[in-house]
Design a protein around this motif. Structure first.
Motif, PDB file in Angstrom:
ATOM      1  N   ALA A 178      -7.025  -7.903  -4.226  1.00  0.00           N
ATOM      2  CA  ALA A 178      -6.926  -8.514  -2.896  1.00  0.00           C
ATOM      3  C   ALA A 178      -6.103  -7.709  -1.872  1.00  0.00           C
ATOM      4  CB  ALA A 178      -6.382  -9.938  -3.015  1.00  0.00           C
ATOM      5  N   PRO A 179      -4.946  -7.144  -2.254  1.00  0.00           N
ATOM      6  CA  PRO A 179      -4.159  -6.437  -1.225  1.00  0.00           C
ATOM      7  C   PRO A 179      -4.896  -5.233  -0.635  1.00  0.00           C
ATOM      8  CG  PRO A 179      -2.808  -6.899  -3.151  1.00  0.00           C
ATOM      9  CD  PRO A 179      -4.223  -7.245  -3.527  1.00  0.00           C
ATOM     10  N   PHE A 180      -5.886  -4.702  -1.353  1.00  0.00           N
ATOM     11  CA  PHE A 180      -6.571  -3.486  -0.894  1.00  0.00           C
ATOM     12  C   PHE A 180      -8.015  -3.751  -0.461  1.00  0.00           C
ATOM     13  CE2 PHE A 180      -3.808  -2.761  -4.619  1.00  0.00           C
ATOM     14  CZ  PHE A 180      -2.710  -2.245  -3.938  1.00  0.00           C
ATOM     15  N   ALA A 181      -8.417  -5.014  -0.508  1.00  0.00           N
ATOM     16  CA  ALA A 181      -9.821  -5.342  -0.247  1.00  0.00           C
ATOM     17  C   ALA A 181     -10.227  -5.026   1.193  1.00  0.00           C
ATOM     18  CB  ALA A 181     -10.082  -6.812  -0.554  1.00  0.00           C
ATOM     19  N   ALA A 182      -9.362  -5.352   2.159  1.00  0.00           N
ATOM     20  CA  ALA A 182      -9.714  -5.126   3.565  1.00  0.00           C
ATOM     21  C   ALA A 182      -9.945  -3.641   3.817  1.00  0.00           C
ATOM     22  CB  ALA A 182      -8.604  -5.647   4.479  1.00  0.00           C
ATOM     23  N   ASP A 183      -9.107  -2.811   3.237  1.00  0.00           N
ATOM     24  CA  ASP A 183      -9.258  -1.364   3.407  1.00  0.00           C
ATOM     25  C   ASP A 183     -10.580  -0.888   2.806  1.00  0.00           C
ATOM     26  OD1 ASP A 183      -7.956   1.191   4.231  1.00  0.00           O
ATOM     27  OD2 ASP A 183      -8.240   1.648   2.102  1.00  0.00           O
ATOM     28  N   ALA A 184     -10.931  -1.448   1.659  1.00  0.00           N
ATOM     29  CA  ALA A 184     -12.183  -1.074   1.004  1.00  0.00           C
ATOM     30  C   ALA A 184     -13.388  -1.471   1.871  1.00  0.00           C
ATOM     31  CB  ALA A 184     -12.273  -1.731  -0.372  1.00  0.00           C
ATOM     32  N   ILE A 185     -13.314  -2.661   2.478  1.00  0.00           N
ATOM     33  CA  ILE A 185     -14.411  -3.112   3.346  1.00  0.00           C
ATOM     34  C   ILE A 185     -14.548  -2.153   4.532  1.00  0.00           C
ATOM     35  CG2 ILE A 185     -15.240  -4.958   4.868  1.00  0.00           C
ATOM     36  CD1 ILE A 185     -13.614  -6.951   3.122  1.00  0.00           C
ATOM     37  N   LEU A 186     -13.396  -1.826   5.135  1.00  0.00           N
ATOM     38  CA  LEU A 186     -13.416  -0.923   6.295  1.00  0.00           C
ATOM     39  C   LEU A 186     -13.948   0.450   5.912  1.00  0.00           C
ATOM     40  CD1 LEU A 186     -10.028  -1.895   7.965  1.00  0.00           C
ATOM     41  CD2 LEU A 186     -12.329  -2.340   8.852  1.00  0.00           C
ATOM     42  N   GLU A 187     -13.554   0.928   4.734  1.00  0.00           N
ATOM     43  CA  GLU A 187     -14.014   2.245   4.295  1.00  0.00           C
ATOM     44  C   GLU A 187     -15.534   2.275   4.203  1.00  0.00           C
ATOM     45  OE1 GLU A 187     -12.519   3.692   0.529  1.00  0.00           O
ATOM     46  OE2 GLU A 187     -13.534   5.631   0.795  1.00  0.00           O
ATOM     47  N   ALA A 188     -16.100   1.215   3.590  1.00  0.00           N
ATOM     48  CA  ALA A 188     -17.555   1.153   3.440  1.00  0.00           C
ATOM     49  C   ALA A 188     -18.234   1.032   4.800  1.00  0.00           C
ATOM     50  CB  ALA A 188     -17.929  -0.030   2.554  1.00  0.00           C
TER      51      ALA A 188
END
Lengths: 380, 290
Positions: free
Chosen positions: B75-85
């Protein structure tokens, strides 16, 4: 996560939002000792996680120190919506010319933090929203730009109508937004925000809730958490990977998945029973989890029958059945249990469960009916 | 036809080396989903079961022409992963991760919109076009190709309903689990419109629950814009006010977001609402004249 009014006020003060002086007390003795006898008009307020404190008699004005003490004596220990008042806040009262409402909330529809403001302050905003929604100003805040100065000014000017007062209010709204973002809030309200006869703007009552998902990065907020006995049970369950909420009925239920768990409660009700709880054990077939879930369930003394409702998806029903058998072997209880297994490998799972002698069924409807029937017998 | 995904969907798994990511990658692959890459920063260059791992989504897209991504990162890194994609040009990003801070999703949403990325989730089971592609953690074996579209805020409850549909001969075009969080990607309105425009979908099942007013908005949309029949179920009629029922978004706050209001709005839009999941296949058959 909820916090008390005095805690919200402390955060307001930290962010430069003007709030009157106040003292928090846990006992009448503390009130006698800590509240200054300065002749100022004071307000004594119950600190509980419930709305409608005023209506419940938990907010009282006091002209003298003796009145403060007497009011605190009445309010401490009072029951408000099932919660016992353990603390009071004694704050300096402020002369009020006009009351406003200002709030921030995570809005599902606009996918943004939304500013809500109304000249109808001091009453429950939900009531205003129902009766006269046109009296609430709503502004969706761009998450990348944040609340802009001109927006805060425009909203404040609509409320106050006079620019100097509006500028003071706009500054408060901006600070509230910063506090909201910094702390991962899910709700922040100033109600009322007041204008005094001296044309000063003060935040009189504050309320803040926080996003549980973000508590991992908000250690200072987490420190403020205070929970009732029931909430503690829910938090303990959560730490074990279970999601539990106690209700008032007598049929306990244990389900995999939140939507299915809610549906299970509804089914019990639909067939004439009363659910004792919401309990989602997630997607695991781990016997330990089932044992922990059963312990929580059975710690509720109202429970007279249990309905276990599992739909096997990726988790196979035969694995779940093995978990249940291991768990039930360790739990000694007289309370009747109905097991419903459906989905992947349900047939094998039900076959395995035959050894336990527990009644097993295929559908939720049968499970609910059976659990209700057994609960009636077990009461006799 | 179907909506959002089909046999040509090329999927990246972000968080492929994690426990859940790894397990469900195998399940999706078994189902027949075309998984072209995994992303795990620091593990680029390796392979897992023939799937090449990249350090960044950008590299993965460049090498494989992937057009969808599924996120299993914590969860703490999910937003970054979404943005990366999204910033790498991936058109569909499905976030399975539970417990993502709401303000993170609020921040991500306008960026995804700007990039033309469709988001599903977070805290969702994913989606499936039976026989073609499965993205997420859905149990593939209960689905069957057919003409029913399904949209749901829940996971297991969806499986329960799909299982009954399949057993009653009602196969599915696409089933989408939109997730249980208060702020999420694609929701009822967008998906109802997609199903309305999908020539192979003849009817839609909508599974809602307490909290918010998305079902009421859906009812309005169905009444004004849809020609295809919709059948609904709403979970949480017995839920108390002010308590999160497992899903972060499943909460009745100050008397709004109740099941009663939603059911009433749906009835007014001529949408039959099942009293229990068992009734759904029958209601559908009636609407379809079967």
């Amino acid at each position: 996560m909820k916090i008390h009014e005095y805690q919200a006020r402390n955060l307001f003060r930290k962010y430069g939002i003007p709030v009157p002086d106040a003292v928090v007390c846990h006992s009448v003795e503390e009130v006698e000792k800590n509240v200054p006898d300065d002749g100022k008009l004071k307000v004594v307020k119950a600190q509980v996680h419930a709305g409608g404190r005023g209506k419940a008699g938990g907010v009282k004005l006091a002209r003298t120190k003796a009145e403060v003490v007497e009011n605190a004596r009445q309010i401490l220990g009072m029951d408000i919506k099932g919660l016992t008042v353990e603390k009071v806040m004694v704050a300096d009262a402020v002369n009020i010319e006009k009351e406003f409402y200002v709030g921030l909330v995570n809005d599902r529809n606009s996918k943004s933090v939304t500013l809500m403001a109304s000249a109808e302050g001091g009453v429950e905003i939900e009531e205003v929203a129902k009766v006269s929604p046109e009296k609430i100003i709503k502004l969706a805040i761009d998450p990348l730009l944040g609340l802009m100065d001109f927006q805060a000014r425009a909203v404040a000017l609509q409320l106050f109508g006079e620019i100097m007062q509006a500028l003071a209010a706009a500054a408060i709204i901006k600070k509230l937004y910063k506090l909201y973002i910094d702390t991962d809030a899910s709700l922040a309200e100033i109600n009322p925000l007041v204008l005094t006869p001296e044309k000063e703007v003060w935040a009189i009552d504050g309320k803040m809730n926080f996003d549980d998902n973000a508590l991992f990065r908000q250690p200072e907020i987490l420190k403020m958490r205070e929970v009732s006995a029931n909430e503690q049970k829910e938090i303990d369950a959560n730490e074990k990977g279970l999601s539990y909420i106690k209700l008032d009925g007598n049929i306990g239920c244990m389900v995999n998945g939140a939507g299915l768990a809610m549906t299970t409660m509804d089914m019990i009700k639909l067939y004439g029973g009363e659910p004792a709880n919401f309990l989602d054990i997630g997607g695991s077939s781990n016997p330990k989890k089932v044992i922990e879930a059963m312990e929580i369930l059975l710690s509720d003394k109202n429970v007279t029958a249990v309905m276990i409702n599992i739909f096997g998806g990726i988790t196979r029903c035969d694995d779940v059945a093995r978990g249940l058998i291991a768990a039930l072997g360790q739990i000694k209880t007289e309370i009747p249990i109905v097991v419903r297994l459906s989905g992947t490998n349900a047939k094998e799972g039900l076959e395995l469960l035959k050894s336990t002698g527990l009644p097993t069924v295929n559908t939720m409807r049968e499970a609910a009916q059976k659990a209700i029937e057994l609960s009636k017998k077990s009461k006799v | 036809m179907s909506i959002l995904i089909n046999k040509d969907t090329k999927l990246i798994v972000q968080g492929i080396t994690g426990r859940d990511g790894g397990f469900h990658t195998m399940k999706m692959k078994e189902y027949g989903t075309s998984i072209v890459a995994g992303v795990s920063p620091g593990k680029g260059g390796r392979e897992i079961d023939g799937i090449p791992i990249f350090n960044t989504v950008e590299q993965a897209v460049k090498e494989t022409a992937a057009n969808a991504s599924v996120i299993f990162v914590p969860a703490p890194f999910a937003a970054d992963a979404i943005l990366e994609a999204s910033c790498a040009g991936v058109g569909l990003v499905v976030t399975i991760t539970e417990g993502v801070p709401v303000l993170d999703i609020i921040k991500v949403s306008p960026v995804a919109k700007r990039n033309g990325t469709k988001l599903i989730g977070p805290n969702c089971p994913g989606l499936i076009t039976p026989g073609e592609s499965l993205i997420g953690i859905l149990p593939g074996n209960i689905f069957k190709k057919g003409n029913i579209g399904l949209i749901s805020r829940s996971g297991t409850l969806t499986y329960e309903v799909v299982n009954m549909l399949t057993k009653n001969g009602l196969g599915q075009t696409t089933c989408v689990g939109i997730g249980g969080d208060p702020v999420a990607g694609l929701y009822f309105l967008e998906l109802l419109e997609m199903f309305e425009n999908d020539p192979d979908t003849d009817a839609v099942v909508l599974i809602g629950e307490i909290g918010g007013d998305a079902e009421e908005q859906a009812a309005k949309f169905i009444k004004e814009k849809m020609t295809k029949p919709v059948v609904a179920f709403i979970a949480g009629q017995t839920a108390p006010t002010g308590k999160r029922m497992g899903h972060a978004g499943a909460i009745i706050s100050s008397g709004s977001g109740t099941a009663e209001e939603k059911i009433k709005a749906l009835y007014q839009a001529n949408v039959p609402v099942a009293k229990e999941p068992l009734e759904i296949p029958g209601l559908l058959k009636k609407k379809l004249g079967l």
